[in-house]
Scaffold this motif. Sequence first.
Motif, short mmCIF file in Angstrom:
data_model
loop_
_atom_site.label_atom_id
_atom_site.label_comp_id
_atom_site.label_asym_id
_atom_site.label_seq_id
_atom_site.Cartn_x
_atom_site.Cartn_y
_atom_site.Cartn_z
N ILE A 89 -44.21 29.81 -49.99
CA ILE A 89 -43.67 31.17 -49.86
C ILE A 89 -44.55 32.00 -48.92
CG2 ILE A 89 -43.27 33.33 -51.12
CD1 ILE A 89 -42.35 31.59 -53.50
N SER A 90 -45.86 31.86 -49.05
CA SER A 90 -46.77 32.57 -48.17
C SER A 90 -46.60 32.13 -46.72
CB SER A 90 -48.23 32.35 -48.60
OG SER A 90 -48.43 32.87 -49.89
N ALA A 91 -46.46 30.83 -46.50
CA ALA A 91 -46.26 30.30 -45.15
C ALA A 91 -44.96 30.83 -44.56
CB ALA A 91 -46.25 28.78 -45.17
N ILE A 92 -43.92 30.90 -45.37
CA ILE A 92 -42.63 31.42 -44.90
C ILE A 92 -42.76 32.90 -44.53
CG2 ILE A 92 -40.27 31.99 -45.62
CD1 ILE A 92 -40.30 29.35 -47.22
N ALA A 93 -43.49 33.66 -45.37
CA ALA A 93 -43.68 35.08 -45.09
C ALA A 93 -44.47 35.28 -43.81
CB ALA A 93 -44.39 35.76 -46.26
N ILE A 94 -45.54 34.48 -43.61
CA ILE A 94 -46.35 34.58 -42.40
C ILE A 94 -45.51 34.21 -41.18
CG2 ILE A 94 -48.30 33.56 -41.16
CD1 ILE A 94 -49.70 33.36 -43.91
N GLN A 95 -44.71 33.15 -41.29
CA GLN A 95 -43.84 32.75 -40.18
C GLN A 95 -42.85 33.86 -39.84
OE1 GLN A 95 -42.08 29.11 -41.56
NE2 GLN A 95 -43.78 27.82 -40.83
N ALA A 96 -42.29 34.51 -40.88
CA ALA A 96 -41.33 35.58 -40.64
C ALA A 96 -41.99 36.74 -39.89
CB ALA A 96 -40.73 36.07 -41.95
N ILE A 97 -43.21 37.08 -40.29
CA ILE A 97 -43.93 38.17 -39.61
C ILE A 97 -44.21 37.80 -38.16
CG2 ILE A 97 -46.12 39.42 -39.56
CD1 ILE A 97 -46.09 39.28 -42.66
N VAL A 98 -44.73 36.60 -37.95
CA VAL A 98 -45.06 36.16 -36.59
C VAL A 98 -43.80 36.10 -35.73
CG1 VAL A 98 -45.91 34.23 -35.22
CG2 VAL A 98 -47.17 34.97 -37.24
N ARG A 99 -42.73 35.54 -36.27
CA ARG A 99 -41.48 35.45 -35.50
C ARG A 99 -40.90 36.83 -35.20
NH1 ARG A 99 -39.26 30.32 -38.89
NH2 ARG A 99 -40.36 28.73 -37.69
N GLY A 100 -41.04 37.75 -36.17
CA GLY A 100 -40.56 39.11 -35.95
C GLY A 100 -41.33 39.79 -34.83
N ARG A 101 -42.66 39.65 -34.85
CA ARG A 101 -43.47 40.24 -33.78
C ARG A 101 -43.16 39.58 -32.44
NH1 ARG A 101 -49.44 41.29 -36.45
NH2 ARG A 101 -48.71 42.88 -37.92
N GLN A 102 -42.98 38.26 -32.45
CA GLN A 102 -42.65 37.56 -31.21
C GLN A 102 -41.30 38.02 -30.67
OE1 GLN A 102 -44.70 35.41 -29.55
NE2 GLN A 102 -43.21 35.49 -27.91
N ALA A 103 -40.34 38.21 -31.59
CA ALA A 103 -39.02 38.68 -31.16
C ALA A 103 -39.13 40.09 -30.57
CB ALA A 103 -38.04 38.67 -32.33
#
Length: 112
Positions: free
Chosen positions: A25-39
Amino acid sequence: RFATTEIQRVWRGHRANTDFILMVISAIAIQAIVRGRQAGHDATIQRKAVSTLQVAARAMLTSMHNEVKFFAATEIQRIWRGYRADVDFMLMVISAIKIQAGVRGRKARQHL
């Protein structure tokens, strides 16, 4: 002793599964944040690219518009000068005809 080891085994397995799920769950949350910033970063780059393209397109259209206006002005001048030359020539022809008619009329009257 068997019951206690069984309880420990079950508890440790449950604890390991819980920790694994929390890590996922933490990895998914971190990925979502990183992908959001990248987007967001990609969107900013795209907006800048679109802005640059708009500036270039507007400059090109302005240049083309100026070229069209210059061509139109040149064509108007060309047509007007041609028309004016034709009118001047026709006036010269008419004047020459009138002079010839006057000279021929005078000659004809003198020979009578």
